[in-house]
Design a protein around this motif. Sequence first.
Motif, PDB file in Angstrom:
ATOM      1  N   ALA A  11       0.830  -1.207   0.000  1.00 47.09           N
ATOM      2  CA  ALA A  11       0.000   0.000   0.000  1.00 47.09           C
ATOM      3  C   ALA A  11       0.866   1.261   0.000  1.00 47.09           C
ATOM      4  O   ALA A  11       0.576   2.230  -0.717  1.00 47.09           O
ATOM      5  CB  ALA A  11      -0.924  -0.016   1.217  1.00 47.09           C
ATOM      6  N   GLU A  12       1.939   1.237   0.806  1.00 43.73           N
ATOM      7  CA  GLU A  12       2.838   2.384   0.828  1.00 43.73           C
ATOM      8  C   GLU A  12       3.544   2.549  -0.510  1.00 43.73           C
ATOM      9  O   GLU A  12       3.715   3.673  -1.009  1.00 43.73           O
ATOM     10  CB  GLU A  12       3.862   2.230   1.955  1.00 43.73           C
ATOM     11  N   ALA A  13       3.961   1.431  -1.109  1.00 45.25           N
ATOM     12  CA  ALA A  13       4.662   1.491  -2.390  1.00 45.25           C
ATOM     13  C   ALA A  13       3.788   2.119  -3.466  1.00 45.25           C
ATOM     14  O   ALA A  13       4.273   2.881  -4.321  1.00 45.25           O
ATOM     15  CB  ALA A  13       5.108   0.095  -2.815  1.00 45.25           C
ATOM     16  N   GLU A  14       2.496   1.803  -3.437  1.00 44.52           N
ATOM     17  CA  GLU A  14       1.594   2.384  -4.439  1.00 44.52           C
ATOM     18  C   GLU A  14       1.506   3.893  -4.283  1.00 44.52           C
ATOM     19  O   GLU A  14       1.419   4.634  -5.263  1.00 44.52           O
ATOM     20  CB  GLU A  14       0.205   1.746  -4.337  1.00 44.52           C
ATOM     21  N   GLU A  15       1.543   4.359  -3.025  1.00 45.53           N
ATOM     22  CA  GLU A  15       1.517   5.805  -2.780  1.00 45.53           C
ATOM     23  C   GLU A  15       2.845   6.451  -3.162  1.00 45.53           C
ATOM     24  O   GLU A  15       2.881   7.552  -3.717  1.00 45.53           O
ATOM     25  CB  GLU A  15       1.229   6.072  -1.298  1.00 45.53           C
ATOM     26  N   VAL A  16       3.953   5.774  -2.835  1.00 47.76           N
ATOM     27  CA  VAL A  16       5.270   6.374  -3.008  1.00 47.76           C
ATOM     28  C   VAL A  16       5.790   6.222  -4.426  1.00 47.76           C
ATOM     29  O   VAL A  16       6.319   7.166  -5.027  1.00 47.76           O
ATOM     30  CB  VAL A  16       6.275   5.741  -2.009  1.00 47.76           C
ATOM     31  N   LEU A  17       5.657   5.021  -4.985  1.00 50.68           N
ATOM     32  CA  LEU A  17       6.237   4.732  -6.291  1.00 50.68           C
ATOM     33  C   LEU A  17       5.265   4.924  -7.443  1.00 50.68           C
ATOM     34  O   LEU A  17       5.670   4.906  -8.602  1.00 50.68           O
ATOM     35  CB  LEU A  17       6.773   3.295  -6.312  1.00 50.68           C
ATOM     36  N   GLY A  18       3.996   5.056  -7.102  1.00 46.82           N
ATOM     37  CA  GLY A  18       3.006   5.295  -8.149  1.00 46.82           C
ATOM     38  C   GLY A  18       2.042   4.131  -8.270  1.00 46.82           C
ATOM     39  O   GLY A  18       2.413   2.977  -8.039  1.00 46.82           O
ATOM     40  N   PRO A  19       0.794   4.405  -8.612  1.00 45.96           N
ATOM     41  CA  PRO A  19      -0.214   3.338  -8.715  1.00 45.96           C
ATOM     42  C   PRO A  19       0.059   2.406  -9.884  1.00 45.96           C
ATOM     43  O   PRO A  19       0.647   2.796 -10.891  1.00 45.96           O
ATOM     44  CB  PRO A  19      -1.515   4.130  -8.922  1.00 45.96           C
ATOM     45  N   GLY A  20      -0.374   1.152  -9.702  1.00 45.15           N
ATOM     46  CA  GLY A  20      -0.288   0.193 -10.784  1.00 45.15           C
ATOM     47  C   GLY A  20       1.108  -0.265 -11.128  1.00 45.15           C
ATOM     48  O   GLY A  20       1.344  -0.739 -12.236  1.00 45.15           O
ATOM     49  N   THR A  21       2.048  -0.118 -10.187  1.00 46.99           N
ATOM     50  CA  THR A  21       3.427  -0.519 -10.480  1.00 46.99           C
ATOM     51  C   THR A  21       3.618  -2.019 -10.364  1.00 46.99           C
ATOM     52  O   THR A  21       4.661  -2.545 -10.753  1.00 46.99           O
ATOM     53  CB  THR A  21       4.415   0.200  -9.539  1.00 46.99           C
ATOM     54  N   GLY A  22       2.653  -2.725  -9.791  1.00 43.81           N
ATOM     55  CA  GLY A  22       2.726  -4.183  -9.793  1.00 43.81           C
ATOM     56  C   GLY A  22       3.071  -4.775  -8.454  1.00 43.81           C
ATOM     57  O   GLY A  22       3.101  -4.097  -7.425  1.00 43.81           O
ATOM     58  N   VAL A  23       3.362  -6.087  -8.463  1.00 48.91           N
ATOM     59  CA  VAL A  23       3.671  -6.836  -7.248  1.00 48.91           C
ATOM     60  C   VAL A  23       4.955  -6.303  -6.617  1.00 48.91           C
ATOM     61  O   VAL A  23       5.916  -5.970  -7.314  1.00 48.91           O
ATOM     62  CB  VAL A  23       3.819  -8.333  -7.576  1.00 48.91           C
ATOM     63  N   VAL A  24       4.962  -6.235  -5.294  1.00 48.90           N
ATOM     64  CA  VAL A  24       6.131  -5.753  -4.562  1.00 48.90           C
ATOM     65  C   VAL A  24       7.052  -6.922  -4.221  1.00 48.90           C
ATOM     66  O   VAL A  24       6.612  -7.949  -3.705  1.00 48.90           O
ATOM     67  CB  VAL A  24       5.700  -5.036  -3.268  1.00 48.90           C
ATOM     68  N   PHE A  25       8.333  -6.736  -4.520  1.00 46.86           N
ATOM     69  CA  PHE A  25       9.366  -7.703  -4.129  1.00 46.86           C
ATOM     70  C   PHE A  25      10.303  -7.005  -3.156  1.00 46.86           C
ATOM     71  O   PHE A  25      10.708  -5.859  -3.384  1.00 46.86           O
ATOM     72  CB  PHE A  25      10.145  -8.188  -5.348  1.00 46.86           C
ATOM     73  N   ALA A  26      10.652  -7.691  -2.068  1.00 42.66           N
ATOM     74  CA  ALA A  26      11.504  -7.091  -1.034  1.00 42.66           C
ATOM     75  C   ALA A  26      12.644  -8.032  -0.684  1.00 42.66           C
ATOM     76  O   ALA A  26      12.450  -9.249  -0.578  1.00 42.66           O
ATOM     77  CB  ALA A  26      10.677  -6.792   0.220  1.00 42.66           C
ATOM     78  N   SER A  27      13.839  -7.476  -0.495  1.00 36.84           N
ATOM     79  CA  SER A  27      14.974  -8.252  -0.010  1.00 36.84           C
ATOM     80  C   SER A  27      15.689  -7.449   1.064  1.00 36.84           C
ATOM     81  O   SER A  27      15.868  -6.231   0.931  1.00 36.84           O
ATOM     82  CB  SER A  27      15.942  -8.593  -1.152  1.00 36.84           C
ATOM     83  N   SER A  28      16.064  -8.136   2.143  1.00 38.31           N
ATOM     84  CA  SER A  28      16.699  -7.460   3.268  1.00 38.31           C
ATOM     85  C   SER A  28      18.095  -6.987   2.893  1.00 38.31           C
ATOM     86  O   SER A  28      18.849  -7.691   2.215  1.00 38.31           O
ATOM     87  CB  SER A  28      16.772  -8.412   4.465  1.00 38.31           C
ATOM     88  N   LEU A  29      18.444  -5.778   3.328  1.00 37.15           N
ATOM     89  CA  LEU A  29      19.773  -5.221   3.105  1.00 37.15           C
ATOM     90  C   LEU A  29      20.605  -5.307   4.383  1.00 37.15           C
ATOM     91  O   LEU A  29      20.063  -5.298   5.489  1.00 37.15           O
ATOM     92  CB  LEU A  29      19.670  -3.763   2.652  1.00 37.15           C
TER      93      LEU A  29
END
Length: 374
Positions: A11-29
């Motif tokens: 939900a945050e990614a859609e607000e920050v990166l823009g709507p409709g950007t697709g599935v979120v992938f995350a990897s720990s740094l």
Amino acid sequence: MTELDISLVGAEAEEVLGPGTGVVFASSLTHNPRNGVTGGVWSIRSGDRTAVLKVLTRAKDVTGHWAASDDPRHWNYWRREADVYTSGLARVWQPYGIRAPRLLACVERADGDVALWLERVPGRPAQRWSIDAHVRHAHRMGRAQGAVGARDEPWLSRRFLREYIEGKTEGQELVDDDEAWRRPLVRDHFPAGLRREMVRLHHDREWFLQVMESLPRAFSHLDQWPANVRADGRDSVLLDWAFAGDGALGEDLGNYLPDSVFDLFVPADRLPRYAGAAYHAYLEGLRGSGWRGDERAVRLGVCASAVKYDWLTALMLARAGEERQLDYGGRREVSAQRRYRERGLALAFLAGWAREARELAPRLGFPEAPSTSL
């Protein structure tokens, strides 16, 4: 590390990166998982957009040295990094070649945590820089600190050096333990005479701290080391502003140089020439910024900053019996023999800085160090 709530992040990614950007992938740094203020750090990808998500928290179950603090002046104040970014202070060095990642969003979450959404900087990490590249960073550091000077926002850290080292006590009882110094890793890889010099540094610790707190001030990052720096063309991008605050002029450089060796990014046998070149570049940067202070005070700030590592010898003594030695972040095993050899040589180099500081300080009006009369 905080469990990643992928639906919340989406939900945050859609607000920050823009709507409709697709599935979120995350990897720990890689980060310090023991620090109570860090809920986690992740690389986030959604469609063709990327970002770094860093969660600041005070709810993490951590006690002791790395516990989060609610005191805005404390060295480990939990939301300082958010304040540095949202105030614009992270950008004050940008005209002089050092910037922070761009802040994409600062999200105040319902659970009280703060989510920093930051630019994913693609440049070469400083762990893989040449010596010349580190020296150029030192020049930029001098220009930036000379031009900007000191800052005093109410959430910046004060007396960082004192508070940080006073909380690091592991192994202190071993410094005077003959058996601890006879362990093979210590006996075979620490230089002769190091014990005497480190005992002397510990004996003089309060004197060193008072010197550092009395030197000319500068807005300081206070965690400058290669793992927190990346390249961006001819500029440096400086990560992790969690400790930022008041420091002595030269203190950031005095941290950056030995940390380059302690974490095995620069060979210890190159430290003397590297440190000399970086110091002169830093001083040249200061002068180029218009700074016209006493060069001896800068040199004293660099050399007296050796006191930050008063605790490291004791820690190395305490862990000399561990069969597995892990790198920063605990992801990869490193050679114990190499670590003790390189750190031993770097500590011996810092002992030289400490001796230089004891000789220089009285010329600037400071009392002699207590150990001078022993």
